[in-house]
Design a protein around this motif. Structure first.
Motif, short mmCIF file in Angstrom:
data_model
loop_
_atom_site.label_atom_id
_atom_site.label_comp_id
_atom_site.label_asym_id
_atom_site.label_seq_id
_atom_site.Cartn_x
_atom_site.Cartn_y
_atom_site.Cartn_z
N PHE A 18 -24.04 3.63 1.16
CA PHE A 18 -22.95 3.29 2.06
C PHE A 18 -22.32 1.95 1.67
N ALA A 19 -23.16 0.98 1.36
CA ALA A 19 -22.64 -0.35 0.98
C ALA A 19 -21.73 -0.25 -0.23
N ARG A 20 -22.10 0.55 -1.20
CA ARG A 20 -21.31 0.65 -2.43
C ARG A 20 -20.00 1.40 -2.20
N ILE A 21 -20.02 2.39 -1.32
CA ILE A 21 -18.78 3.08 -0.99
C ILE A 21 -17.82 2.13 -0.28
N VAL A 22 -18.32 1.40 0.72
CA VAL A 22 -17.49 0.47 1.48
C VAL A 22 -17.05 -0.69 0.60
N GLY A 23 -17.97 -1.20 -0.22
CA GLY A 23 -17.63 -2.32 -1.10
C GLY A 23 -16.49 -2.00 -2.04
N PRO A 73 -6.74 -20.53 4.47
CA PRO A 73 -6.36 -19.41 3.62
C PRO A 73 -6.71 -18.08 4.27
N ALA A 74 -5.96 -17.08 3.94
CA ALA A 74 -6.18 -15.75 4.51
C ALA A 74 -7.54 -15.23 4.08
N TYR A 75 -8.19 -14.48 4.97
CA TYR A 75 -9.47 -13.86 4.66
C TYR A 75 -9.22 -12.52 3.96
N PRO A 76 -10.01 -12.21 2.94
CA PRO A 76 -11.05 -13.03 2.31
C PRO A 76 -10.46 -13.95 1.25
N SER A 77 -10.97 -15.16 1.21
CA SER A 77 -10.47 -16.14 0.27
C SER A 77 -11.20 -16.10 -1.07
N ASP A 78 -12.32 -15.39 -1.12
CA ASP A 78 -13.14 -15.35 -2.33
C ASP A 78 -13.90 -14.02 -2.35
N ARG A 79 -14.78 -13.87 -3.31
CA ARG A 79 -15.55 -12.63 -3.42
C ARG A 79 -16.46 -12.45 -2.20
N ILE A 80 -16.69 -11.22 -1.83
CA ILE A 80 -17.57 -10.87 -0.72
C ILE A 80 -18.89 -10.38 -1.28
N ASN A 81 -19.99 -10.88 -0.75
CA ASN A 81 -21.31 -10.43 -1.17
C ASN A 81 -21.93 -9.60 -0.06
N MET A 82 -22.24 -8.33 -0.36
CA MET A 82 -22.92 -7.46 0.59
C MET A 82 -24.40 -7.44 0.24
N THR A 83 -25.21 -8.04 1.09
CA THR A 83 -26.64 -8.12 0.87
C THR A 83 -27.31 -6.92 1.52
N VAL A 84 -27.81 -6.02 0.69
CA VAL A 84 -28.40 -4.77 1.18
C VAL A 84 -29.90 -4.99 1.40
N GLU A 133 -10.56 -2.44 -3.24
CA GLU A 133 -9.25 -1.81 -3.42
C GLU A 133 -8.26 -2.28 -2.35
N LYS A 134 -8.75 -2.47 -1.14
CA LYS A 134 -7.89 -2.83 -0.02
C LYS A 134 -7.42 -4.28 -0.12
N TRP A 135 -8.33 -5.19 -0.45
CA TRP A 135 -8.03 -6.62 -0.38
C TRP A 135 -7.85 -7.28 -1.74
N GLY A 136 -8.20 -6.58 -2.82
CA GLY A 136 -8.03 -7.16 -4.14
C GLY A 136 -9.00 -8.29 -4.45
N LYS A 137 -10.10 -8.34 -3.74
CA LYS A 137 -11.15 -9.34 -3.98
C LYS A 137 -12.42 -8.62 -4.43
N ALA A 138 -13.14 -9.24 -5.35
CA ALA A 138 -14.38 -8.65 -5.83
C ALA A 138 -15.38 -8.53 -4.69
N VAL A 139 -16.12 -7.44 -4.67
CA VAL A 139 -17.19 -7.22 -3.69
C VAL A 139 -18.44 -6.88 -4.46
N THR A 140 -19.46 -7.72 -4.34
CA THR A 140 -20.72 -7.46 -5.03
C THR A 140 -21.73 -6.91 -4.03
N VAL A 141 -22.57 -6.01 -4.52
CA VAL A 141 -23.65 -5.43 -3.71
C VAL A 141 -24.96 -5.90 -4.31
N GLU A 142 -25.73 -6.62 -3.54
CA GLU A 142 -26.98 -7.20 -4.02
C GLU A 142 -28.13 -6.69 -3.17
N ASN A 143 -29.09 -6.06 -3.80
CA ASN A 143 -30.24 -5.50 -3.08
C ASN A 143 -31.34 -6.55 -2.94
N LYS A 144 -31.72 -6.81 -1.69
CA LYS A 144 -32.78 -7.78 -1.38
C LYS A 144 -33.82 -7.11 -0.49
#
Length: 323
Positions: free
Chosen positions: A52-57, A30-41, A62-73
């Motif tokens: 920056f993570a939230r701006i890019v996320g 399947p084309a990337y991304p196939s599912d939600r993307i998790n950005m681990t900050v 908007e670009k790919w139509g897939k959910a992007v979550t930002v998780e602070n660790k």
């Protein structure tokens, strides 16, 4: 229609087989991304890495139509998040968003739960130079300030021991300026800036967090450790302009697990470069004090390697380690 000879028939048959095989492979991948993307900050919410993570996320969503979550660790100077991503599935759906700490920690920490080669650099698209500033009541250019400071040992505040601001400033004072100084670490950049605003320390070392106070005249910028002046602080000279060739920047890096397919790394790299180059996003980031960079994935890898060496020298010169 004339019939095909044996050789031609075999070529046609092979072509049909290859087409069928390619079609099957395409259906199975399947084309990337196939599912939600998790950005681990790697740091707490609200800081420059998280911003920056939230701006890019949002832009990736908007670009790919897939959910992007930002998780602070947050934890262990960025090592907690780095270890999580280093051991994640290499499918491009788990990304690390961190800072210069990823380069510093190679020398600063004796033990970590990951190795840097377990991560592949994707993008380093924004940075901010390490900056030193002082209370407006003190001399306002670096040469005059150092002449004044020679009278006594000075104090300088930073976001904490081993932070980029601490290492860059103590390295500058110890190796280049030969200026006696005592480091006063705080639990975060905001507190160190407040100490300077209250004239409780002689100088503060920071990067992104110091820009509003300098721009508004609440603090007096002495020097920025970049090759050129910063658009948000145009009146603050570089170290080089002040007679001390020195460049040290805090940056935000996006990395993925090491075995992530190169095609996905390239796709992510291109998308992030495109995002920071969009006029509206570019203006927003520049206004916040970020400097912008468009680098290919191989260029990012080369840059990161050089940064590990540069910050390693600073760590060794300052003489600080974390067990």
């Amino acid at each position: 229609m004339r019939s095909l000879n044996g050789a031609a028939a075999r070529l046609v048959g092979a072509g049909i087989a290859l087409s069928a095989s390619a079609g099957l492979a395409s259906a199975q991948a399947p084309a990337y991304p196939s599912d939600r993307i998790n950005m681990t900050v790697a740091f707490a919410a609200g800081g420059f890495v998280d911003t920056f993570a939230r701006i890019v996320g949002q832009k990736l969503n908007e670009k790919w139509g897939k959910a992007v979550t930002v998780e602070n660790k947050a934890g262990a100077g960025g090592n907690t998040a780095a270890a999580i991503v280093a051991h994640a599935k290499p499918d491009g759906l788990t990304l690390l968003v961190t800072s210069t700490a990823i380069a510093i920690n190679e020398t600063l920490y004796k033990k970590r739960d990951y190795a840097l080669d377990q991560l592949v650099p994707v993008a380093i698209a924004v940075s901010s130079p390490e900056t030193i500033a002082t209370h407006p009541s003190k001399p306002g250019n670096l040469k005059d300030y150092l002449a004044w400071a020679k009278k006594d040992e000075i104090t300088f505040a930073s976001a904490g021991v081993g932070s980029g601001s601490h290492l860059a400033t103590e390295y500058f004072l110890k190796r280049l300026a030969m200026q006696p100084a005592s480091h006063i670490p705080f639990r975060g950049g905001a507190l160190s800036v407040q100490a300077a605003l209250g004239n409780q320390v002689d100088m503060v070392a920071s990067s992104f967090g110091i820009i509003p106070q300098v721009a508004e005249g609440k603090l007096k910028g002495l020097a920025v450790a970049s090759e050129t002046r910063v658009a948000a602080m145009p009146d603050v000279p570089t170290y080089t302009e002040s007679g001390f060739p020195f460049v040290a920047e805090s940056w935000v890096a996006v990395l993925a697990p090491a075995k992530t397919p190169p095609a996905i790394v390239e796709q992510l790299n291109a998308a992030i470069n495109e995002i920071v180059s969009e006029p509206q996003t570019r203006e927003k980031l520049l206004g916040m004090g970020y400097q912008l960079h468009v680098r290919s994935a191989p260029q990012v890898a080369t840059y990161l390697k050089a940064e590990v060496a540069k910050w390693g020298e600073m760590v060794r010169t300052v003489g600080v380690t974390v067990e």
